[in-house]
Every structure is written in C-alpha cells, then in structure tokens.
Design a protein around this motif. Sequence first.
Motif, PDB file in Angstrom:
ATOM      1  N   VAL A  51       0.841  -1.205   0.000  1.00  0.00           N
ATOM      2  CA  VAL A  51       0.000   0.000   0.000  1.00  0.00           C
ATOM      3  C   VAL A  51       0.876   1.254   0.000  1.00  0.00           C
ATOM      4  CG1 VAL A  51      -1.687   1.324   1.331  1.00  0.00           C
ATOM      5  CG2 VAL A  51      -1.951  -1.156   1.088  1.00  0.00           C
ATOM      6  N   ILE A  52       1.940   1.248   0.781  1.00  0.00           N
ATOM      7  CA  ILE A  52       2.874   2.382   0.755  1.00  0.00           C
ATOM      8  C   ILE A  52       3.447   2.552  -0.645  1.00  0.00           C
ATOM      9  CG2 ILE A  52       5.120   3.191   1.571  1.00  0.00           C
ATOM     10  CD1 ILE A  52       4.486   1.926   4.269  1.00  0.00           C
ATOM     11  N   ALA A  53       3.847   1.438  -1.268  1.00  0.00           N
ATOM     12  CA  ALA A  53       4.396   1.500  -2.620  1.00  0.00           C
ATOM     13  C   ALA A  53       3.379   2.061  -3.603  1.00  0.00           C
ATOM     14  CB  ALA A  53       4.843   0.103  -3.063  1.00  0.00           C
ATOM     15  N   ALA A  54       2.105   1.663  -3.468  1.00  0.00           N
ATOM     16  CA  ALA A  54       1.066   2.174  -4.354  1.00  0.00           C
ATOM     17  C   ALA A  54       0.907   3.682  -4.208  1.00  0.00           C
ATOM     18  CB  ALA A  54      -0.259   1.469  -4.062  1.00  0.00           C
ATOM     19  N   ALA A  55       0.943   4.177  -2.966  1.00  0.00           N
ATOM     20  CA  ALA A  55       0.826   5.617  -2.739  1.00  0.00           C
ATOM     21  C   ALA A  55       2.023   6.355  -3.327  1.00  0.00           C
ATOM     22  CB  ALA A  55       0.695   5.903  -1.248  1.00  0.00           C
ATOM     23  N   VAL A  56       3.219   5.793  -3.155  1.00  0.00           N
ATOM     24  CA  VAL A  56       4.430   6.408  -3.705  1.00  0.00           C
ATOM     25  C   VAL A  56       4.359   6.456  -5.224  1.00  0.00           C
ATOM     26  CG1 VAL A  56       6.922   6.104  -4.005  1.00  0.00           C
ATOM     27  CG2 VAL A  56       5.894   5.821  -1.744  1.00  0.00           C
ATOM     28  N   GLU A  57       3.963   5.327  -5.836  1.00  0.00           N
ATOM     29  CA  GLU A  57       3.869   5.299  -7.295  1.00  0.00           C
ATOM     30  C   GLU A  57       2.844   6.309  -7.802  1.00  0.00           C
ATOM     31  OE1 GLU A  57       1.835   2.340 -10.376  1.00  0.00           O
ATOM     32  OE2 GLU A  57       3.688   1.491  -9.560  1.00  0.00           O
ATOM     33  N   LEU A  58       1.675   6.362  -7.144  1.00  0.00           N
ATOM     34  CA  LEU A  58       0.623   7.270  -7.569  1.00  0.00           C
ATOM     35  C   LEU A  58       1.080   8.717  -7.514  1.00  0.00           C
ATOM     36  CD1 LEU A  58      -2.278   7.904  -8.370  1.00  0.00           C
ATOM     37  CD2 LEU A  58      -2.933   7.696  -5.977  1.00  0.00           C
ATOM     38  N   GLU A  59       1.755   9.098  -6.442  1.00  0.00           N
ATOM     39  CA  GLU A  59       2.198  10.474  -6.289  1.00  0.00           C
ATOM     40  C   GLU A  59       3.195  10.884  -7.376  1.00  0.00           C
ATOM     41  OE1 GLU A  59       3.680  10.363  -2.342  1.00  0.00           O
ATOM     42  OE2 GLU A  59       1.681  10.245  -1.421  1.00  0.00           O
ATOM     43  N   ASN A  60       3.866   9.903  -7.964  1.00  0.00           N
ATOM     44  CA  ASN A  60       4.875  10.207  -8.994  1.00  0.00           C
ATOM     45  C   ASN A  60       4.358  10.013 -10.412  1.00  0.00           C
ATOM     46  OD1 ASN A  60       7.687  10.815  -7.690  1.00  0.00           O
ATOM     47  ND2 ASN A  60       6.777   9.201  -6.432  1.00  0.00           N
ATOM     48  N   ARG A  61       3.108   9.578 -10.561  1.00  0.00           N
ATOM     49  CA  ARG A  61       2.521   9.513 -11.897  1.00  0.00           C
ATOM     50  C   ARG A  61       2.263  10.923 -12.413  1.00  0.00           C
ATOM     51  NH1 ARG A  61      -1.996   4.612 -11.331  1.00  0.00           N
ATOM     52  NH2 ARG A  61      -0.479   2.885 -11.190  1.00  0.00           N
ATOM     53  N   THR A  62       2.296  11.080 -13.736  1.00  0.00           N
ATOM     54  CA  THR A  62       2.092  12.411 -14.322  1.00  0.00           C
ATOM     55  C   THR A  62       0.827  12.448 -15.159  1.00  0.00           C
ATOM     56  OG1 THR A  62       3.459  11.836 -16.239  1.00  0.00           O
ATOM     57  CG2 THR A  62       4.565  12.909 -14.374  1.00  0.00           C
ATOM     58  N   ILE A  63       0.133  13.572 -15.096  1.00  0.00           N
ATOM     59  CA  ILE A  63      -1.039  13.845 -15.925  1.00  0.00           C
ATOM     60  C   ILE A  63      -0.843  15.220 -16.534  1.00  0.00           C
ATOM     61  CG2 ILE A  63      -3.538  14.180 -15.947  1.00  0.00           C
ATOM     62  CD1 ILE A  63      -3.717  12.301 -13.564  1.00  0.00           C
ATOM     63  N   ASN A  64      -0.914  15.300 -17.849  1.00  0.00           N
ATOM     64  CA  ASN A  64      -0.649  16.553 -18.563  1.00  0.00           C
ATOM     65  C   ASN A  64       0.708  17.136 -18.195  1.00  0.00           C
ATOM     66  OD1 ASN A  64      -3.125  16.483 -19.861  1.00  0.00           O
ATOM     67  ND2 ASN A  64      -4.142  17.639 -18.246  1.00  0.00           N
ATOM     68  N   GLY A  65       1.688  16.245 -17.998  1.00  0.00           N
ATOM     69  CA  GLY A  65       3.045  16.694 -17.742  1.00  0.00           C
ATOM     70  C   GLY A  65       3.322  17.103 -16.317  1.00  0.00           C
ATOM     71  N   ARG A  66       2.348  16.946 -15.414  1.00  0.00           N
ATOM     72  CA  ARG A  66       2.554  17.361 -14.029  1.00  0.00           C
ATOM     73  C   ARG A  66       2.369  16.155 -13.106  1.00  0.00           C
ATOM     74  NH1 ARG A  66      -0.688  22.839 -12.810  1.00  0.00           N
ATOM     75  NH2 ARG A  66       0.902  22.957 -11.183  1.00  0.00           N
ATOM     76  N   LYS A  67       3.223  16.066 -12.097  1.00  0.00           N
ATOM     77  CA  LYS A  67       3.088  14.982 -11.131  1.00  0.00           C
ATOM     78  C   LYS A  67       1.820  15.165 -10.298  1.00  0.00           C
ATOM     79  CE  LYS A  67       7.798  13.292 -10.497  1.00  0.00           C
ATOM     80  NZ  LYS A  67       8.864  12.990  -9.503  1.00  0.00           N
ATOM     81  N   ILE A  68       1.209  14.041  -9.959  1.00  0.00           N
ATOM     82  CA  ILE A  68      -0.007  14.094  -9.154  1.00  0.00           C
ATOM     83  C   ILE A  68       0.281  14.672  -7.776  1.00  0.00           C
ATOM     84  CG2 ILE A  68      -1.715  12.660  -7.964  1.00  0.00           C
ATOM     85  CD1 ILE A  68      -1.711  10.838 -10.425  1.00  0.00           C
ATOM     86  N   GLY A  69       1.368  14.256  -7.153  1.00  0.00           N
ATOM     87  CA  GLY A  69       1.712  14.761  -5.834  1.00  0.00           C
ATOM     88  C   GLY A  69       0.949  14.052  -4.725  1.00  0.00           C
ATOM     89  N   GLN A  70       1.176  14.489  -3.502  1.00  0.00           N
ATOM     90  CA  GLN A  70       0.639  13.791  -2.341  1.00  0.00           C
ATOM     91  C   GLN A  70      -0.876  13.926  -2.253  1.00  0.00           C
ATOM     92  OE1 GLN A  70       2.523  14.837   1.339  1.00  0.00           O
ATOM     93  NE2 GLN A  70       1.561  13.182   2.488  1.00  0.00           N
ATOM     94  N   ILE A  71      -1.527  12.823  -1.890  1.00  0.00           N
ATOM     95  CA  ILE A  71      -2.976  12.765  -1.693  1.00  0.00           C
ATOM     96  C   ILE A  71      -3.229  12.443  -0.227  1.00  0.00           C
ATOM     97  CG2 ILE A  71      -5.070  11.488  -2.286  1.00  0.00           C
ATOM     98  CD1 ILE A  71      -3.923  11.197  -5.101  1.00  0.00           C
TER      99      ILE A  71
END
Length: 389
Positions: A222-242
């Motif tokens: 679950v920690i890994a999933a959160a880390v991966e999600l925060e580093n995914r990009t949409i329209n060239g910008r990282k999602i960041g912390q949720i």
Amino acid sequence: MADLKSLLEGYNDQFTLDGKLNPAQFGVTQEKALFVKGLYEKARGGSRVAEAQLAELFASTDASFSMTHLINIETIPQLPEELEEFDGLVGKRTVKDFNPVVLRSLLGQRGVKGAGVNADGSAAIVPEGTPYPIVTVDSSEESFYSKLNKRGVQFDWTWEAWINDIVGELEAMPEQILTLTKDTIHAEIFDALDQANVQLGSVTLPDETVIAPNAALSPLAVIAAAVELENRTINGRKIGQISAFNLLVAPGQKRFFEYKLAEFGRVITVQEGAGDGQKILAPDTILSSMMPNITIVETERMVGPAWKLVPKPGTTKGRPVWERLSLRGYENPELRVRNDQGFLPGGGKVGLFEGGFVADTSSLRYRFITGAVLWEPKFIVASDGDNQA
C-alpha cells in the motif's frame, strides 16, 4: 436511521416533497391520499374490514395511484441517509442529458497560457501604468469512460395476491426500493471503476525495499502504491501527495489486512546480550510514518487477492477522479403503477385490475436513471495481488 416523520419535517411541502413529486398528473389529491393512508394504517393495525376495503379499492378504483404516491413519499426522504455509504467513496455530478459527460476546465499543463503567466504558472507582474497581459484558457477535452443509463424493473402481482395479502405486499415495497436503488448505484459506479487498470509496478521504497509489480496486499504494498501514484504524471505534471484513500478489497479480506496493519512496524529483533534464543518486537516508526491514510472497503466487485487504492473524493486538488451521475430533474427513483388501462366514460382511471383482459395481473414500475464516470484511471492503483515476491 431517522424516523420518517422527522425526515418529512425537512420539507416545506410534504405532499410533493418540495416539487420532487408531481401527483397531479395521475389525478392524486391530498384528500384521496389521506383517505387511502388512513385505510392502509387501519389495515396494518389488524382491521380485517379495512384490509378488505383497501383490496377492493385497489381492484376497482384509482386508489392505487394514491398508494403509489404515498410509497414514493416514504421512500425518497430515506434515500440520502441510505446512500451515505457512497459519499466517502465516489463523487457526485448532475448532468443535463444522456450525452457523454464532458469535463471542461483548466486541463492544460498550467490551465492558462499567454503573456500573463510565467513559466511556473504564476501571474505575471504588471508594471505601474501598463495594461494587464492577456491570457487564454486551455479548455480542451480529455478521454474518459462514462455512461448514464435508464434502469428499471416491473413488480407484477396477481389479483389473488392483492386480495390475500395487500398489506404485506405494500409494507415490503419501500425497503425493496431502497435496496434496489443502492444495488443499482453500486453496479454503475463499479462498472466505471472496472476501467481503472493501471497496474502497480515495481517500486523501491526509501529503505531500499523493492515491492514487486502486482504485489499481494500488504502494508508495504500500500505504501508502494501511494508512492507510485504520487509520482505519476497527468498533462506533464506529477499528481503529488494525496491526503486520504479508500483501499478496496474483496469480501472477507478486511479483517486480515487490519491484522497485518496491527503488526506493521513491529519487527523481530535480537535483544542485545540475550543470545539468539531471546527476541523482542520493536516498532519501526520510520516505515510506519509512510503509511497513507486509508479506509478499507470490502466490495464483491473485487475478487480474490486483487485490490485497488483509490483517492477519496475531494482529495485530488480540484480534479475529479470517479463520480456517480444523476440526470437533472430525475435524481430520485420513481415508482409508478401501470396506467395504461384508460379512463372510465364518466371520468377517472379504470381500476388497477380492470384494464387487463388476458389475465388478472397488474404492475408497479420502478425507474431510476443513474450512471458513473471515471475521469482519470491514472489516479487509481490496481493490483491483481498475485505476486507474493
């Protein structure tokens, strides 16, 4: 659950539920409805005479329209409380028609472009006495999954069933409608979520622990999933912390994961000077601090070891992820009695069981317009859970 009387006190016009219902189109008046309600309550109280009168009125007059209206009055006020379980799971959106929903907003890299914005997206400095620089809004459309459906069922009864147990049939109706509505919404929103299949990849945590792709459910995964999600990009910008997530698991898995969470951060170590035979549990606060804020949700739409990490509504910086849809003006389910029997020569509707010729049957119809939209699959981390490595 609040009682119906308390719920109805929230409406200025309890007969129409502040315009949510239109009884006039079926010839229903307050006087007729109150008469049928009184007869129904007497029948529920055990009056055989009232029960017989109610059955006769249903079979030979338009009393069925009044009773159907009363069932709607009883059902609709209970819906918000019944549907609270969806509020923390998925967002809500009302649309104007059945066409595909469109998200038009600031969807570009920076939302606005032109001389009025700097490279970092901030507004430009306007020197004294100079005009404000002009910008344009990038309101392009993105691809996504969405659908809005008209769903419904037909409740059929025979004339004999109404005569034998009209009170029992009517008593069960509100609860059946509420359950059917919840199950229908659940089906639509998870039809949308099924399209989110961006799988968990290999993630290296700060302590060099490597989480394998499609990892089985564990606190580290679950920690890994959160880390991966925060580093995914949409329209060239990282999602960041949720700030908060829902962790979706199959039925029966919640308790097992709660056990893993209780043990998480407590590692077996050898007590210094005690020899190899004595071990203790010591908390690892560094790893524990990385665990995201999660709510575990069991759903039959997750099967076996599969799981998904989904941001809670309102946690994605103004950008929607997953929403259930309603049609404007038709937000609530609607129950109608079959009304194709026609009219009597002297006026008024033909009785409930007098319109059919082939058989003594009649119907109530349930109609509910609902749907769902998945705006961005990248915001959801999915895992088949089949990798134990």
